[in-house]
Design a protein around this motif. Structure first.
Motif, PDB file in Angstrom:
ATOM      1  N   LEU A  45       0.846  -1.295   0.030  1.00 17.96           N
ATOM      2  CA  LEU A  45      -0.075  -0.015   0.008  1.00 17.96           C
ATOM      3  C   LEU A  45       1.048   1.172   0.005  1.00 17.96           C
ATOM      4  O   LEU A  45       0.590   2.274  -0.655  1.00 17.96           O
ATOM      5  N   LYS A  46       1.918   1.140   0.910  1.00 17.28           N
ATOM      6  CA  LYS A  46       2.860   2.351   0.808  1.00 17.28           C
ATOM      7  C   LYS A  46       3.577   2.502  -0.489  1.00 17.28           C
ATOM      8  O   LYS A  46       3.819   3.817  -0.906  1.00 17.28           O
ATOM      9  N   GLU A  47       3.838   1.484  -1.404  1.00 15.84           N
ATOM     10  CA  GLU A  47       4.443   1.769  -2.376  1.00 15.84           C
ATOM     11  C   GLU A  47       3.585   2.193  -3.540  1.00 15.84           C
ATOM     12  O   GLU A  47       3.959   3.008  -4.221  1.00 15.84           O
ATOM     13  N   VAL A  48       2.471   1.755  -3.554  1.00 18.57           N
ATOM     14  CA  VAL A  48       1.400   2.112  -4.248  1.00 18.57           C
ATOM     15  C   VAL A  48       1.085   3.767  -4.026  1.00 18.57           C
ATOM     16  O   VAL A  48       1.012   4.542  -5.006  1.00 18.57           O
ATOM     17  N   SER A  49       1.088   4.310  -2.631  1.00 20.10           N
ATOM     18  CA  SER A  49       0.701   5.411  -2.608  1.00 20.10           C
ATOM     19  C   SER A  49       1.665   6.507  -2.867  1.00 20.10           C
ATOM     20  O   SER A  49       1.671   7.752  -3.322  1.00 20.10           O
ATOM     21  N   ILE A 204      -8.302   3.405  -9.139  1.00 17.03           N
ATOM     22  CA  ILE A 204      -8.609   1.893  -9.081  1.00 17.03           C
ATOM     23  C   ILE A 204      -7.702   1.025  -8.356  1.00 17.03           C
ATOM     24  O   ILE A 204      -7.876   0.216  -7.748  1.00 17.03           O
ATOM     25  N   GLU A 205      -6.458   1.191  -8.723  1.00 18.98           N
ATOM     26  CA  GLU A 205      -5.130   0.361  -8.193  1.00 18.98           C
ATOM     27  C   GLU A 205      -5.532   0.668  -6.728  1.00 18.98           C
ATOM     28  O   GLU A 205      -5.156  -0.440  -5.911  1.00 18.98           O
ATOM     29  N   LYS A 206      -5.352   1.676  -6.290  1.00 21.17           N
ATOM     30  CA  LYS A 206      -5.259   1.880  -4.538  1.00 21.17           C
ATOM     31  C   LYS A 206      -6.639   1.236  -3.957  1.00 21.17           C
ATOM     32  O   LYS A 206      -6.366   0.644  -3.124  1.00 21.17           O
ATOM     33  N   TYR A 207      -7.841   1.270  -4.734  1.00 18.39           N
ATOM     34  CA  TYR A 207      -8.867   0.836  -4.148  1.00 18.39           C
ATOM     35  C   TYR A 207      -8.936  -0.577  -3.955  1.00 18.39           C
ATOM     36  O   TYR A 207      -9.296  -1.051  -2.843  1.00 18.39           O
ATOM     37  N   LYS A 211      -9.348  -2.546  -0.503  1.00 23.11           N
ATOM     38  CA  LYS A 211     -10.238  -3.770  -0.714  1.00 23.11           C
ATOM     39  C   LYS A 211      -9.810  -4.896  -0.174  1.00 23.11           C
ATOM     40  O   LYS A 211     -10.397  -5.835   0.854  1.00 23.11           O
ATOM     41  N   GLU A 212      -8.769  -5.690  -0.974  1.00 22.76           N
ATOM     42  CA  GLU A 212      -8.120  -6.711  -0.706  1.00 22.76           C
ATOM     43  C   GLU A 212      -7.494  -6.848   0.856  1.00 22.76           C
ATOM     44  O   GLU A 212      -7.750  -7.936   1.570  1.00 22.76           O
ATOM     45  N   LEU A 213      -6.811  -5.739   1.322  1.00 20.10           N
ATOM     46  CA  LEU A 213      -6.483  -5.678   2.749  1.00 20.10           C
ATOM     47  C   LEU A 213      -7.691  -5.981   3.606  1.00 20.10           C
ATOM     48  O   LEU A 213      -7.605  -6.718   4.496  1.00 20.10           O
TER      49      LEU A 213
END
Length: 238
Positions: A45-49, A204-207, A211-213
């Motif tokens: 998540l941190k990497e994506v953000s 969408i990617e972050k969402y 959601k999976e988490l």
């Protein structure tokens, strides 16, 4: 009569599964495994953000904007008739995630666009139907046809999930066609005034990661809640 049966009887009869207690050290290992998995998700998540973010201008738009959307409601299908219909076209009602049956035709005639369905008389849930996928909506299922391919169906679904908490639609406040047309969503545009697909994909990617988490956390909660922890072993007790 099953109230008179012991727990051992129910296990032998196969009514319930035997719950085997785990030792504290085993429980500790389970907690560590869960912690490691959550840390891994947190790092992702941190990497994506921290990815490079596109700069967009968000413009509020109502679902009644005919330039982008076309809203409708399906036609009634009586459940007792479904058993007599042979087909492979899924029928969606208030539960828009699982079909209630299958039809041999549809009340819609154009599937060249993506759709987002919403449940009218249920819990205001949503689902995406990709283009060229025939389906049959009942009168308990709302249909949003996306008329511009530059608006991604997954992005619209995310915006509607946000609207769920703003407008408070549920079994008490009906998400009728009239009420849905008043719903406002935010659409990103580039500096040149073009619909920003890159920004939509970023959201969408972050969402999906979030959601999976959340789904994994829910599974871990159930797993931990169902465990019986053996505080002392029988051999240590008198």
């Amino acid at each position: 009569i099953d109230r008179w049966w012991s727990l051992e009887d129910k296990v032998k009869l196969g009514i319930i599964e035997e719950e085997k207690p785990v030792e504290i050290d085993t429980f500790s290992e389970i907690v560590n495994d869960i912690s490691d998995n959550l840390k891994e998700f947190s790092s992702l998540l941190k990497e994506v953000s921290e990815k490079k973010k596109s700069i967009s201008n968000f413009t509020p738009t109502t679902l009644s904007d005919s330039k982008y959307f076309e809203l409708s409601i399906g036609k009634r299908v009586v459940k007792r008739d479904i058993v007599n219909i042979i087909g492979d076209i899924p029928i969606y009602s208030a539960n828009v995630k699982e079909p209630i049956g299958y039809h041999n035709t549809s009340c819609l005639d154009d599937f060249s666009s993506d759709f987002v369905l919403w449940g009218i008389d249920g819990d205001f849930e949503f689902s995406v139907i990709k283009k060229n996928t025939p389906f049959y909506p009942t009168d308990h299922c709302g249909v949003i046809k996306i008329k511009d391919d530059n608006i991604l169906s997954e992005y619209l679904l995310i915006q509607l999930e946000k609207a769920k908490h703003i407008y408070g639609f549920d079994r008490g406040l009906r998400s009728s066609l009239k009420n849905m047309k008043e719903v406002k969503i935010s659409i990103p545009y580039t500096k040149k005034g073009i619909l920003d697909i890159e920004k939509q994909r970023e959201i969408i990617e972050k969402y999906l990661y979030v959601k999976e988490l959340k789904e994994n956390i829910e599974l871990y909660k159930k797993k931990i809640s169902s465990l019986q922890i053996q505080i002392e072993s029988i051999s240590d007790s008198k």
